[in-house]
Enzyme design. Structure first.
Site, short mmCIF file in Angstrom:
data_model
loop_
_atom_site.label_atom_id
_atom_site.label_comp_id
_atom_site.label_asym_id
_atom_site.label_seq_id
_atom_site.Cartn_x
_atom_site.Cartn_y
_atom_site.Cartn_z
N LYS A 125 0.81 -1.22 0.00
CA LYS A 125 0.00 0.00 0.00
C LYS A 125 0.84 1.26 0.00
O LYS A 125 0.41 2.29 -0.50
CB LYS A 125 -0.95 0.01 1.21
CG LYS A 125 -2.10 -0.96 1.07
CD LYS A 125 -3.21 -0.64 2.06
CE LYS A 125 -4.38 -1.60 1.92
NZ LYS A 125 -5.42 -1.36 2.93
N LYS A 209 -6.60 -9.11 -8.42
CA LYS A 209 -7.73 -9.29 -7.51
C LYS A 209 -8.90 -8.37 -7.92
O LYS A 209 -8.65 -7.24 -8.33
CB LYS A 209 -7.26 -8.92 -6.10
CG LYS A 209 -7.96 -9.67 -5.00
CD LYS A 209 -7.30 -9.39 -3.66
CE LYS A 209 -8.33 -9.40 -2.56
NZ LYS A 209 -7.76 -9.22 -1.23
N LYS A 212 -12.23 -2.65 -5.69
CA LYS A 212 -13.04 -1.43 -5.83
C LYS A 212 -12.22 -0.30 -6.42
O LYS A 212 -12.76 0.67 -6.92
CB LYS A 212 -13.63 -1.02 -4.48
CG LYS A 212 -12.66 -1.02 -3.33
CD LYS A 212 -13.43 -1.08 -2.00
CE LYS A 212 -12.54 -1.57 -0.88
NZ LYS A 212 -13.28 -2.12 0.24
#
Ligand code: TRP
Length: 352
Positions: A125, A209, A212
């Site tokens: 991240k 994956k 969103k």
């Protein structure tokens, strides 16, 4: 002779999990998380379930304040629409229970820098600009440990990618128990990882994956998508030109085919081999319409309920408020006891 193994945790079992309040929910969240929470809730005689919206975690990266509230309601709506029953499961926003943040601070002082330096999710991240990440993003897994241990939760349904955070939670629990001479005080919580499609991939790229944050809306099936949209997205899903193989080994170098078969298996609650027994040798011209029909049939009640809850935020707020009260009643006494164990001042009259 003294017994070298510490006494095990002897308290009640509790199930706990959370979903981060950032952006719309999709099929991956449904199959990987929501549907499994419902199954745990519906286990006869099973332990109580605590399911929260992780808004404290959400702000480890920037969130538009005007959107955050709605995102919290959206996740609560998804919990309800998936079949979680507020009479049986405690559904609440993380930030409405101060015990999470309080315990996280204490755990920040239990966890070691070296442990956090190994966390792969932070590395992913934070990317190339680690020094510009928030401190909260770094200490995110410590807050997650506090989420779990503030309830002395014993079972935590999560995806594969959260296994490392669960290991850290166990390390923190163990070190706390050792440091303060309280063997077995915190449980060492177990991840509950099961089910075929815990990892749903993008419809545009079988190696990424379903997410969103993917720029293409065609890459995912949102829980608010209507039947036509779901069918269209499956029709347009990327595939290869080969027919489906007869056995699961034949899916190995075909990530898109593997993903669609896994989604079918999860939705129908059968294994992949069974899907291939039904569809092996057939092309996507046959398989995709069958998958679309199954997905629409399974998701329609969820998306309809979801839209109903989103149109009635007052109802969702009532659930969250009642859930927060119930969650506090469990977490506060536990964290109060932690504070006493650590030696924090509690004024006179506490006998200490
Ligand atoms: N980190 C989890 C995820 O990204 C969300 C989460 C936050 C969580 N706190 C938790 C999951 C506690 C289980 C228990 O999926």
């Amino acid at each position: 002779m003294s017994d070298p193994s510490p006494p095990p945790y002897a308290g009640p079992e509790r199930v706990l999990s959370g979903i981060q309040a950032s952006g719309a929910l999709h099929l991956g969240n449904y199959l990987g998380a929501l549907r499994r929470f419902v199954a745990l809730q519906n286990q006869a005689g099973g332990p109580p379930c605590f399911l929260f919206v992780a808004d404290l975690h959400a702000i480890t990266v920037w969130q538009d304040p005007a959107r955050l509230k709605d995102q919290t309601r959206e996740i609560a709506a998804a919990y309800l629409a998936s079949g979680l029953d507020p009479a049986r499961s405690t559904i609440f926003p993380q930030s409405a229970v101060p015990a999470h943040a309080e315990l996280a601070w204490i755990f920040n002082c239990v966890a070691r820098l070296g442990w956090l330096d190994r966390m792969t999710q932070f590395k992913e991240k934070s990317g190339k600009h680690k020094e510009r990440s928030s401190v909260g993003l770094y200490t995110y897994p410590v807050l997650q440990a506090a989420d779990i241990l503030a309830y002395k939760a014993t079972h935590v349904p999560v995806g594969e990618d959260q296994k490392q955070h669960l290991e850290l939670t166990r390390d923190i629990a163990q070190k706390f128990n050792n440091d303060f001479g309280r063997p077995g005080w915190f449980p060492l919580p177990e991840p509950v990882i099961q089910g075929p499609a815990t990892r749903v991939m993008s419809l545009r790229d079988g190696l990424a994956k379903m997410s969103k944050s993917d720029a293409s809306d065609l890459s995912r099936i949102n829980l608010t998508d209507d039947a036509d949209t779901i069918a269209a997205k499956i029709r347009k899903a990327r595939t290869d030109p080969e027919p489906l193989p007869e056995t699961a080994e034949g899916l190995e170098s075909r990530p898109e085919a593997r993903n669609l078969v896994a989604i079918y298996a999860a939705l129908a609650d059968i294994d992949r081999a069974e899907v291939l027994r039904r569809f092996g040798g057939q092309g996507f011209g046959v398989f995709k319409p069958a998958l679309a029909e199954l997905a629409v049939e399974q998701l329609r009640p969820v998306s309809e309920a979801m839209r109903r809850y989103l149109a009635d935020p007052a109802e969702v707020d009532r659930v969250l408020k009642a859930g927060a009260l119930r969650a506090r009643a469990v977490a506060e006494p536990i964290v109060d006891e932690v504070k006493a164990i650590v030696g924090f001042w509690r004024g006179s009259g506490d006998g200490g």
